[in-house]
Write a protein that holds these residues in place. Structure first.
Motif, PDB file in Angstrom:
ATOM      1  N   PHE A   1       6.059  -0.944  -1.292  1.00 30.83           N
ATOM      2  CA  PHE A   1       7.061  -1.339  -1.991  1.00 30.83           C
ATOM      3  C   PHE A   1       7.179  -0.759  -3.418  1.00 30.83           C
ATOM      4  CE2 PHE A   1      10.167  -4.151  -4.578  1.00 30.83           C
ATOM      5  CZ  PHE A   1      11.451  -3.549  -4.001  1.00 30.83           C
ATOM      6  N   PHE A   2       5.893  -1.096  -3.764  1.00 33.23           N
ATOM      7  CA  PHE A   2       5.651  -0.553  -5.530  1.00 33.23           C
ATOM      8  C   PHE A   2       5.990   0.997  -5.292  1.00 33.23           C
ATOM      9  CE2 PHE A   2       2.303   1.915  -7.683  1.00 33.23           C
ATOM     10  CZ  PHE A   2       2.544   1.776  -8.464  1.00 33.23           C
ATOM     11  N   PHE A   3       5.250   1.825  -4.535  1.00 35.80           N
ATOM     12  CA  PHE A   3       5.562   3.312  -4.469  1.00 35.80           C
ATOM     13  C   PHE A   3       6.965   3.650  -4.348  1.00 35.80           C
ATOM     14  CE2 PHE A   3       5.022   7.465  -2.707  1.00 35.80           C
ATOM     15  CZ  PHE A   3       4.464   8.216  -3.729  1.00 35.80           C
ATOM     16  N   ALA A   4       7.768   2.808  -3.308  1.00 40.17           N
ATOM     17  CA  ALA A   4       9.065   3.467  -3.056  1.00 40.17           C
ATOM     18  C   ALA A   4       9.794   3.023  -4.416  1.00 40.17           C
ATOM     19  CB  ALA A   4       9.715   2.177  -2.123  1.00 40.17           C
ATOM     20  N   MET A   5       9.469   2.043  -5.219  1.00 41.46           N
ATOM     21  CA  MET A   5      10.032   1.862  -6.456  1.00 41.46           C
ATOM     22  C   MET A   5       9.811   2.957  -7.527  1.00 41.46           C
ATOM     23  SD  MET A   5      12.153  -0.835  -6.744  1.00 41.46           S
ATOM     24  CE  MET A   5      12.128  -1.180  -8.504  1.00 41.46           C
ATOM     25  N   LEU A   6       8.498   3.517  -7.451  1.00 42.13           N
ATOM     26  CA  LEU A   6       8.062   4.511  -8.495  1.00 42.13           C
ATOM     27  C   LEU A   6       9.033   5.712  -7.811  1.00 42.13           C
ATOM     28  CD1 LEU A   6       6.077   6.182 -10.391  1.00 42.13           C
ATOM     29  CD2 LEU A   6       4.681   6.318  -8.316  1.00 42.13           C
TER      30      LEU A   6
ATOM     31  N   ALA B   1       9.014  -1.355 -16.291  1.00 37.60           N
ATOM     32  CA  ALA B   1       7.651  -2.345 -16.097  1.00 37.60           C
ATOM     33  C   ALA B   1       7.656  -2.995 -14.820  1.00 37.60           C
ATOM     34  CB  ALA B   1       7.592  -3.232 -17.399  1.00 37.60           C
ATOM     35  N   PHE B   2       8.733  -2.981 -13.830  1.00 33.86           N
ATOM     36  CA  PHE B   2       8.470  -3.766 -12.672  1.00 33.86           C
ATOM     37  C   PHE B   2       7.498  -3.332 -11.922  1.00 33.86           C
ATOM     38  CE2 PHE B   2       9.977  -4.308  -8.140  1.00 33.86           C
ATOM     39  CZ  PHE B   2       9.776  -5.337  -8.162  1.00 33.86           C
ATOM     40  N   GLY B   3       7.454  -1.896 -11.627  1.00 39.59           N
ATOM     41  CA  GLY B   3       6.052  -1.467 -10.935  1.00 39.59           C
ATOM     42  C   GLY B   3       4.845  -1.692 -11.479  1.00 39.59           C
ATOM     43  N   VAL B   4       4.619  -1.789 -12.725  1.00 43.49           N
ATOM     44  CA  VAL B   4       3.593  -2.079 -13.367  1.00 43.49           C
ATOM     45  C   VAL B   4       2.970  -3.610 -13.128  1.00 43.49           C
ATOM     46  CG1 VAL B   4       2.341  -2.060 -15.579  1.00 43.49           C
ATOM     47  CG2 VAL B   4       4.082  -0.748 -15.447  1.00 43.49           C
ATOM     48  N   ARG B   5       3.891  -4.439 -13.263  1.00 41.57           N
ATOM     49  CA  ARG B   5       3.642  -5.941 -12.824  1.00 41.57           C
ATOM     50  C   ARG B   5       3.017  -6.026 -11.268  1.00 41.57           C
ATOM     51  NH1 ARG B   5       8.367  -6.994 -15.957  1.00 41.57           N
ATOM     52  NH2 ARG B   5       9.460  -7.190 -14.189  1.00 41.57           N
ATOM     53  N   ILE B   6       3.721  -5.198 -10.345  1.00 41.17           N
ATOM     54  CA  ILE B   6       3.553  -5.486  -8.893  1.00 41.17           C
ATOM     55  C   ILE B   6       2.090  -4.568  -8.782  1.00 41.17           C
ATOM     56  CG2 ILE B   6       4.048  -4.147  -6.893  1.00 41.17           C
ATOM     57  CD1 ILE B   6       7.083  -4.501  -7.244  1.00 41.17           C
ATOM     58  N   LEU B   7       1.810  -3.552  -9.528  1.00 42.09           N
ATOM     59  CA  LEU B   7       0.583  -2.993  -9.444  1.00 42.09           C
ATOM     60  C   LEU B   7      -0.528  -3.949  -9.662  1.00 42.09           C
ATOM     61  CD1 LEU B   7      -1.315  -0.570  -8.991  1.00 42.09           C
ATOM     62  CD2 LEU B   7      -0.928   0.297 -11.325  1.00 42.09           C
ATOM     63  N   THR B   8      -0.428  -4.548 -11.033  1.00 43.79           N
ATOM     64  CA  THR B   8      -1.289  -5.327 -11.461  1.00 43.79           C
ATOM     65  C   THR B   8      -1.675  -6.547 -10.455  1.00 43.79           C
ATOM     66  OG1 THR B   8      -0.677  -5.152 -13.788  1.00 43.79           O
ATOM     67  CG2 THR B   8      -2.036  -7.198 -13.370  1.00 43.79           C
ATOM     68  N   TYR B   9      -0.769  -7.250  -9.851  1.00 41.10           N
ATOM     69  CA  TYR B   9      -0.496  -8.375  -8.783  1.00 41.10           C
ATOM     70  C   TYR B   9      -1.253  -7.830  -7.538  1.00 41.10           C
ATOM     71  CZ  TYR B   9       3.267 -10.295 -11.686  1.00 41.10           C
ATOM     72  OH  TYR B   9       3.611 -10.863 -12.750  1.00 41.10           O
ATOM     73  N   VAL B  10      -0.991  -6.540  -7.253  1.00 37.77           N
ATOM     74  CA  VAL B  10      -1.774  -6.092  -5.860  1.00 37.77           C
ATOM     75  C   VAL B  10      -3.170  -6.089  -6.178  1.00 37.77           C
ATOM     76  CG1 VAL B  10      -1.995  -4.071  -4.786  1.00 37.77           C
ATOM     77  CG2 VAL B  10       0.161  -5.011  -5.264  1.00 37.77           C
TER      78      VAL B  10
END
Length: 472
Positions: free
Chosen positions: A30-35, A173-182
């Motif tokens: 989902f992170f990559f789809a957002m990117l 910044a949404f994608g950055v937060r997802i990346l950190t959580y992952v």
């Protein structure tokens, strides 16, 4: 924990192992789809990722993830369906990332480089974890899952490269937060099965450093995004303001040009005696007014032409013409101006026996190149002479204007041929200078495949302007 009264904690945490893996892979996809798509991720695509989580959620939270425990060997009897479903989600997530990566290239998204780098990093990262997890379940060598951490530095390097060199995170910044959580989930999940004290310490250090790095990273990206949004908003407002000002300038310019043209026509009629013979004093006044009206029309026309050249809306009616005849006409037109200033103006042309033929817009070259350079030379020459010459050289026609005037300083040379480029003291000498004459001349010459240059030995040492145009 297996041998003390708190062993139920093992039951609880063990049952979440497969579901954590499902969450991790789904969030990564989902992170990559957002990117790739930003806010363009459709509702059905979001629903697709949510549905991937539902079966694992139901099985895990209704207590069906583990069917029992073998206390003798410290093993859980895992739900075979959930294990297979976890593998299915891993494969689907990796395929989704590859799909969105190719979709981004097919749609030619603006940030294709970021998509390629992050996509390859995620596929490498997730594929390694999926393979090590699968092989660990087949061989029962569960420490093999730790090998996936070796790919983590490569993944982080590629992400950092995307951020610093490829301006990643235009997707907010949404994608950055997802990346950190992952990253935190995958590193923290190692505690569910590692037993070595050394591995626990190394994982703890990695987890802490990733947490600190992720926090600083998120804060920095958030600040950068806020600043970029402010700059983009200011740039957008400025662009809109400039557009309105340019429209207003065109409107006012055309209106002023219309009024001045009417005045010019009226003064010309009076000067030529269409209204009868004028007294001497009146005729002198009308003659001066006519000259000023012509200067005004020329100045406004220059501003409008420069604006049109910048927008690329200028067209040229090109046809072969005799450059020698045009130059003689321009010099003849400048004679009255030279006489008023007590200057000598001359014209020479090399007699090679061949015609001086140029293919171009005769009117534009005459008014904004030849006459402009000659009148500039007269304006900036307090006393002395202006020499105009024409010659052919290596398939080119060279138009040269040499004067004995104020010259050009090194500082002023940098401003020549630029939009509104006045010399330091030019307006003290020529109050009617707009700064657009040489800018327009340069654009016209270059549009005809030629070049224009200026030379001077310094202040009060005169100057030489040379125009080269292709000969026909």
């Amino acid at each position: 924990l297996w041998t003390n009264p708190s062993y139920h904690l093992v039951y609880f945490f063990w049952s979440f192992i497969d579901y954590l893996d499902i969450i991790f892979f789904t969030l990564a996809a989902f992170f990559f789809a957002m990117l790739v798509k930003g806010e363009g991720v459709s509702l059905w695509q979001k629903l697709f990722f949510v549905l991937l989580l539902v079966p694992g959620f139901l099985i895990t939270f209704f207590g069906q993830a583990t069917l029992g425990f073998d206390h003798a060997v410290c093993e859980s009897l895992e739900n075979s369906f959930l294990t297979k479903y976890r593998l299915f989600v891993e494969i689907v997530s990796i395929i989704s990332i590859v799909f969105f990566m190719f979709w981004g290239f097919a749609k030619k998204v603006a940030h294709r480089k970021q998509v390629a780098v992050v996509g390859m990093a995620l596929v490498l990262f997730l594929l390694t974890f999926a393979l090590t997890s699968y092989l660990a379940s087949v061989t029962a060598y569960y420490e093999m899952q730790l090998y996936g951490l070796f790919v983590l530095p490569v993944f982080l390097i590629l992400i950092v490269f995307s951020v610093t060199d490829l301006n990643l995170f235009e997707f907010k910044a949404f994608g950055v937060r997802i990346l950190t959580y992952v990253l935190l989930i995958i590193i923290g999940s190692q505690y569910l099965f590692i037993t070595s004290t050394v591995n626990q310490i190394l994982t703890a250090i990695t987890l802490v450093l990733t947490g600190i790095f992720g926090y600083l990273f998120n804060r920095g990206v958030k600040r950068e995004i806020e600043q970029r949004e402010k700059i983009e908003k200011l740039a957008g407002d400025l662009k809109e303001t400039n557009k309105r000002q340019e429209t207003l300038l065109h409107f006012v310019g055309h209106e002023v040009k219309g009024f001045l043209t009417k005045d010019q026509g009226a003064f010309a009629a009076l000067a030529e005696g269409d209204m009868g013979t004028l007294p001497k004093e009146a005729k002198e006044f009308v003659t001066r007014a006519l000259a000023q009206a012509r200067d005004g029309v020329y100045s406004v026309t220059a501003l409008l032409k420069a604006s049109n050249q910048k927008k690329g809306t200028v067209t040229y009616a090109k046809a072969p013409f005799n450059m020698r005849e045009l130059t003689e006409k321009a010099v003849q037109t400048a004679h009255p101006m030279a006489e008023r200033k007590n200057l000598t103006i001359s014209f020479t042309a090399e007699d090679s026996g061949e015609p001086y033929t140029v293919n171009g817009d005769k009117a534009e070259i005459c008014d904004h190149v030849l006459r402009n350079l000659i009148e500039n030379a007269l304006n900036y020459t307090p006393s002395g002479s202006v020499e105009v010459s024409l010659k052919k050289q290596e398939g080119k026609i060279l138009f040269v204007v040499k004067d004995s005037g104020v010259g050009i300083t090194e500082e002023d040379k940098k401003r020549l041929f630029t939009e509104g480029g006045h010399g330091k003291d030019s307006q003290k000498i020529n109050v009617h200078s707009t700064g657009y004459g040489l800018f327009i001349a340069k654009n016209i010459v270059e549009a005809h495949g030629g070049t224009i240059r200026a030379e001077s030995e310094g202040q009060n040492k005169g100057s030489v302007f040379t125009v080269e145009l292709p000969a026909v």
